[in-house]
Design a protein around this motif. Structure first.
Motif, PDB file in Angstrom:
ATOM      1  N   ASP A 153     -51.330   0.761  -9.447  1.00 29.55           N
ATOM      2  CA  ASP A 153     -52.242  -0.373  -9.319  1.00 29.55           C
ATOM      3  C   ASP A 153     -53.091  -0.252  -8.047  1.00 29.55           C
ATOM      4  O   ASP A 153     -54.268  -0.629  -8.045  1.00 29.55           O
ATOM      5  N   PHE A 154     -52.499   0.282  -6.984  1.00 21.71           N
ATOM      6  CA  PHE A 154     -53.266   0.471  -5.749  1.00 21.71           C
ATOM      7  C   PHE A 154     -54.372   1.505  -5.961  1.00 21.71           C
ATOM      8  O   PHE A 154     -55.514   1.296  -5.552  1.00 21.71           O
ATOM      9  N   CYS A 155     -54.038   2.621  -6.592  1.00 25.41           N
ATOM     10  CA  CYS A 155     -55.050   3.656  -6.856  1.00 25.41           C
ATOM     11  C   CYS A 155     -56.190   3.091  -7.693  1.00 25.41           C
ATOM     12  O   CYS A 155     -57.366   3.387  -7.445  1.00 25.41           O
ATOM     13  N   LEU A 156     -55.859   2.276  -8.663  1.00 28.73           N
ATOM     14  CA  LEU A 156     -56.885   1.683  -9.525  1.00 28.73           C
ATOM     15  C   LEU A 156     -57.725   0.664  -8.767  1.00 28.73           C
ATOM     16  O   LEU A 156     -58.888   0.428  -9.120  1.00 28.73           O
ATOM     17  N   ALA A 157     -57.150   0.057  -7.720  1.00 28.08           N
ATOM     18  CA  ALA A 157     -57.900  -0.903  -6.911  1.00 28.08           C
ATOM     19  C   ALA A 157     -58.874  -0.211  -5.962  1.00 28.08           C
ATOM     20  O   ALA A 157     -59.838  -0.828  -5.511  1.00 28.08           O
ATOM     21  N   CYS A 158     -58.637   1.062  -5.683  1.00 24.47           N
ATOM     22  CA  CYS A 158     -59.541   1.818  -4.812  1.00 24.47           C
ATOM     23  C   CYS A 158     -60.836   2.129  -5.562  1.00 24.47           C
ATOM     24  O   CYS A 158     -60.842   2.285  -6.786  1.00 24.47           O
ATOM     25  N   GLU A 159     -61.910   2.254  -4.823  1.00 24.31           N
ATOM     26  CA  GLU A 159     -63.214   2.427  -5.453  1.00 24.31           C
ATOM     27  C   GLU A 159     -63.370   3.786  -6.121  1.00 24.31           C
ATOM     28  O   GLU A 159     -63.971   3.906  -7.184  1.00 24.31           O
ATOM     29  N   ALA A 160     -62.849   4.838  -5.503  1.00 27.11           N
ATOM     30  CA  ALA A 160     -63.021   6.186  -6.054  1.00 27.11           C
ATOM     31  C   ALA A 160     -62.150   7.162  -5.276  1.00 27.11           C
ATOM     32  O   ALA A 160     -61.709   6.883  -4.162  1.00 27.11           O
ATOM     33  N   GLY A 161     -61.889   8.317  -5.895  1.00 25.83           N
ATOM     34  CA  GLY A 161     -61.343   9.454  -5.167  1.00 25.83           C
ATOM     35  C   GLY A 161     -59.891   9.398  -4.774  1.00 25.83           C
ATOM     36  O   GLY A 161     -59.428  10.254  -4.027  1.00 25.83           O
ATOM     37  N   ILE A 162     -59.118   8.409  -5.244  1.00 26.49           N
ATOM     38  CA  ILE A 162     -57.706   8.310  -4.900  1.00 26.49           C
ATOM     39  C   ILE A 162     -56.880   8.517  -6.171  1.00 26.49           C
ATOM     40  O   ILE A 162     -57.004   7.758  -7.129  1.00 26.49           O
ATOM     41  N   ARG A 163     -56.045   9.563  -6.161  1.00 24.86           N
ATOM     42  CA  ARG A 163     -55.230   9.894  -7.323  1.00 24.86           C
ATOM     43  C   ARG A 163     -53.765  10.048  -6.899  1.00 24.86           C
ATOM     44  O   ARG A 163     -53.390   9.616  -5.811  1.00 24.86           O
ATOM     45  N   ILE A 164     -52.944  10.678  -7.726  1.00 25.15           N
ATOM     46  CA  ILE A 164     -51.498  10.745  -7.468  1.00 25.15           C
ATOM     47  C   ILE A 164     -51.002  12.184  -7.466  1.00 25.15           C
ATOM     48  O   ILE A 164     -51.339  12.963  -8.374  1.00 25.15           O
ATOM     49  N   ASN A 165     -50.222  12.515  -6.442  1.00 22.49           N
ATOM     50  CA  ASN A 165     -49.417  13.741  -6.419  1.00 22.49           C
ATOM     51  C   ASN A 165     -48.000  13.323  -6.791  1.00 22.49           C
ATOM     52  O   ASN A 165     -47.338  12.619  -6.027  1.00 22.49           O
ATOM     53  N   TYR A 166     -47.535  13.741  -7.958  1.00 21.28           N
ATOM     54  CA  TYR A 166     -46.274  13.225  -8.492  1.00 21.28           C
ATOM     55  C   TYR A 166     -45.098  14.089  -8.052  1.00 21.28           C
ATOM     56  O   TYR A 166     -45.019  15.264  -8.390  1.00 21.28           O
ATOM     57  N   ASP A 167     -44.203  13.470  -7.277  1.00 16.18           N
ATOM     58  CA  ASP A 167     -42.993  14.144  -6.811  1.00 16.18           C
ATOM     59  C   ASP A 167     -41.795  13.421  -7.425  1.00 16.18           C
ATOM     60  O   ASP A 167     -41.422  12.336  -6.976  1.00 16.18           O
ATOM     61  N   PRO A 168     -41.191  13.997  -8.460  1.00 20.55           N
ATOM     62  CA  PRO A 168     -40.094  13.298  -9.141  1.00 20.55           C
ATOM     63  C   PRO A 168     -38.868  13.103  -8.264  1.00 20.55           C
ATOM     64  O   PRO A 168     -38.157  12.100  -8.381  1.00 20.55           O
ATOM     65  N   ALA A 169     -38.606  14.052  -7.373  1.00 15.75           N
ATOM     66  CA  ALA A 169     -37.402  13.971  -6.548  1.00 15.75           C
ATOM     67  C   ALA A 169     -37.470  12.816  -5.565  1.00 15.75           C
ATOM     68  O   ALA A 169     -36.466  12.145  -5.310  1.00 15.75           O
ATOM     69  N   ASN A 170     -38.643  12.564  -4.976  1.00 12.44           N
ATOM     70  CA  ASN A 170     -38.759  11.445  -4.052  1.00 12.44           C
ATOM     71  C   ASN A 170     -38.362  10.135  -4.719  1.00 12.44           C
ATOM     72  O   ASN A 170     -37.676   9.291  -4.129  1.00 12.44           O
TER      73      ASN A 170
END
Length: 290
Positions: free
Chosen positions: A155-172
């Motif tokens: 939801d935070f990434c979607l609230a950002c205007e542009a250029g913010i995505r996710i690096n998915y780390d399953p272990a964390n």
């Protein structure tokens, strides 16, 4: 049949230096390599000749540079007084990434607040600034999972205007939040642009706020010594790899599985074993689909 995903490594974790680390990535059978934007690859001090050497080595070794790691340390971008310097560092790291034919810079933001108060606004404003910069040059900042539930990060990434995505780390997610990394893939969906192939277990219950607050104070080695989590070789922790990889297939992810094996001893062997593990997992998944 083509592999489901390409496999990458983090050059620094071989413990042999930048250029030799890229060569080791090829040696263990990986096709890509992530590089830390510090030390030999500090964007503030690296020379054009150094950039050419990295590009040349990656090309000669058949390695795609999957991402740069722009690690901010401390509280990420959650402290307004620290953000000007950190944002300048991330901008330089994004420009360096583009010089290396790469469009992803991964980082930890700190902990995204659950409530949309002043702290949330500080983080949102910082991410809007760096996100706009990234988007303007055809790149993105990929925020690493772990400090908060995936739904909050999404939801935070979607609230950002542009250029913010996710690096998915399953272990964390498994180690810190005791969350299900498989379910989180479906929550994050198309926001996932890069992944870390890592495994581990939770030893003691904690929260993202508490754990990453300790991380900000004592660093990664210090927080590990407190006994809340333990990283393991792939397949020996809490990540359900077959289901996890299937979830990535289901959402249409086609990027790298970049091995993050933070081992101080026999690092090359551990990373080579991880490459073999992922190759076997993908073969099994493809075989089951026939």
């Amino acid at each position: 049949m083509d592999k489901l995903f390409k496999i990458g490594t983090l050059a620094d974790w071989f413990g042999v230096g930048l250029i030799a680390g890229i060569r080791m990535s090829q040696k263990v059978g990986a096709e890509g390599v992530q590089l830390y934007a510090k030390g030999e690859l500090d964007p503030a001090t690296i020379t054009p000749e150094d950039v050419k050497a990295v590009r040349r080595t990656a090309r000669d070794c058949g390695q795609t540079i999957t991402a740069l790691c722009g690690e901010l340390g401390g509280h990420g971008l959650c402290r307004a007084e620290e953000n000007p310097d950190k944002l300048e560092y991330l901008k330089k790291t994004l420009l360096l990434a583009k010089e290396l034919d790469c469009s992803i810079v991964t980082t930890h933001l700190g902990v995204i607040p659950a409530q949309k108060g002043d702290e949330y606004k500080v983080l949102l404003d910082a991410c809007n600034e760096i996100g706009r910069f990234a988007a303007q040059i055809g790149a993105c900042i990929a925020v690493e999972t772990g400090p908060e539930p995936v739904e909050r990060l999404r939801d935070f990434c979607l609230a950002c205007e542009a250029g913010i995505r996710i690096n998915y780390d399953p272990a964390n997610l498994a180690m810190v939040l005791r969350a299900d990394p498989v379910a989180g893939v479906y929550e994050a969906g198309k926001l996932i642009v890069h992944t870390h192939a890592k495994d581990g277990v939770s030893l003691r219950p904690t929260t993202g706020e508490y754990y990453y607050g300790l991380f900000a104070k004592v660093g990664i080695d210090g927080v590990r010594n407190l006994g809340y989590t333990r990283q393991t070789p792939l397949g020996q922790g809490a990540v359900r790899w077959e289901a996890y990889l299937q979830a990535l297939v289901d959402i249409g992810y086609d990027g790298f599985l970049t091995i993050e094996r933070e081992s101080r001893e026999e690092a090359g062997k551990d990373i080579a074993d991880a490459v073999a593990f992922l190759q076997a997992q993908m073969e099994n998944l493809q075989g089951a689909a026939k």
